[in-house]
Design a protein around this motif. Structure first.
Motif, mmCIF file in Angstrom:
data_model
loop_
_atom_site.group_PDB
_atom_site.id
_atom_site.type_symbol
_atom_site.label_atom_id
_atom_site.label_comp_id
_atom_site.label_asym_id
_atom_site.label_seq_id
_atom_site.Cartn_x
_atom_site.Cartn_y
_atom_site.Cartn_z
ATOM 1 N N ILE A 135 45.319 27.179 -21.212
ATOM 2 C CA ILE A 135 45.340 25.736 -20.970
ATOM 3 C C ILE A 135 46.179 25.425 -19.732
ATOM 4 O O ILE A 135 45.753 24.644 -18.862
ATOM 5 C CB ILE A 135 45.879 24.986 -22.205
ATOM 6 C CG1 ILE A 135 44.880 25.071 -23.362
ATOM 7 C CG2 ILE A 135 46.179 23.525 -21.868
ATOM 8 C CD1 ILE A 135 45.440 24.610 -24.696
ATOM 9 N N ASP A 136 47.343 26.041 -19.631
ATOM 10 C CA ASP A 136 48.200 25.820 -18.467
ATOM 11 C C ASP A 136 47.482 26.188 -17.176
ATOM 12 O O ASP A 136 47.543 25.461 -16.179
ATOM 13 C CB ASP A 136 49.501 26.628 -18.589
ATOM 14 C CG ASP A 136 50.394 26.146 -19.718
ATOM 15 O OD1 ASP A 136 50.208 25.004 -20.202
ATOM 16 O OD2 ASP A 136 51.284 26.924 -20.130
ATOM 17 N N GLU A 137 46.802 27.328 -17.188
ATOM 18 C CA GLU A 137 46.071 27.774 -15.994
ATOM 19 C C GLU A 137 44.920 26.828 -15.673
ATOM 20 O O GLU A 137 44.704 26.472 -14.515
ATOM 21 C CB GLU A 137 45.537 29.193 -16.189
ATOM 22 C CG GLU A 137 44.628 29.625 -15.074
ATOM 23 C CD GLU A 137 45.158 30.842 -14.338
ATOM 24 O OE1 GLU A 137 44.497 31.232 -13.379
ATOM 25 O OE2 GLU A 137 46.203 31.371 -14.723
ATOM 26 N N ALA A 138 44.182 26.405 -16.685
ATOM 27 C CA ALA A 138 43.069 25.473 -16.456
ATOM 28 C C ALA A 138 43.578 24.186 -15.814
ATOM 29 O O ALA A 138 42.988 23.685 -14.845
ATOM 30 C CB ALA A 138 42.350 25.176 -17.768
ATOM 31 N N LEU A 139 44.662 23.659 -16.340
ATOM 32 C CA LEU A 139 45.222 22.424 -15.783
ATOM 33 C C LEU A 139 45.722 22.646 -14.360
ATOM 34 O O LEU A 139 45.549 21.782 -13.486
ATOM 35 C CB LEU A 139 46.343 21.897 -16.678
ATOM 36 C CG LEU A 139 45.908 21.413 -18.066
ATOM 37 C CD1 LEU A 139 47.121 21.083 -18.920
ATOM 38 C CD2 LEU A 139 44.956 20.229 -17.966
#
Length: 119
Positions: free
Chosen positions: A96-100
């Motif tokens: 999720i952090d990477e996607a954001l």
């Protein structure tokens, strides 16, 4: 049998946890004694005892005095819950952090996951 990446007692504990998760060991089933385990794998009984104590402390095994060690009721569910939480912490949250960070909307991530689930 054992590798050099982590202490042997931890590898023993991990192996027993895997056996509980895969139901090779069922709840209230007796596990090999410290001496049986040590003789079978040709290791120090104190190493096995340390692994067993860790498993008792974690609620995976319990001891019946004079009889031996047994798989705790609910041990499988407790281990599965821990693995699920670790999965979210170690895999999902960083994803999720990477996607954001790269501008991927979470809705796209969800759609991708649901698409994989449909296969």
């Amino acid at each position: 049998m054992f590798d050099d990446r982590s202490p042997i007692y931890r590898q023993i504990a991990d192996r027993i946890k895997t056996e509980v998760l895969t139901e090779a060991l069922k709840e209230d089933e007796r596990v090999m004694s410290t001496n049986e385990y040590a003789a079978y794998y040709r290791i120090n009984p104190a190493t096995v005892a340390k692994a067993f104590q860790q498993l008792v402390d974690e609620g995976v095994l319990y001891k019946k005095r004079g009889i031996g060690m047994f798989v705790s009721p609910q041990a499988r569910e407790v281990l599965r819950d821990r693995h699920r939480e670790r999965f979210f912490t170690d895999v999902v949250d960083p994803m999720i952090d990477e996607a954001l960070a790269i501008g991927v909307p979470l809705a796209d991530v969800v759609r991708r996951i649901e698409g994989r689930d449909a296969r």
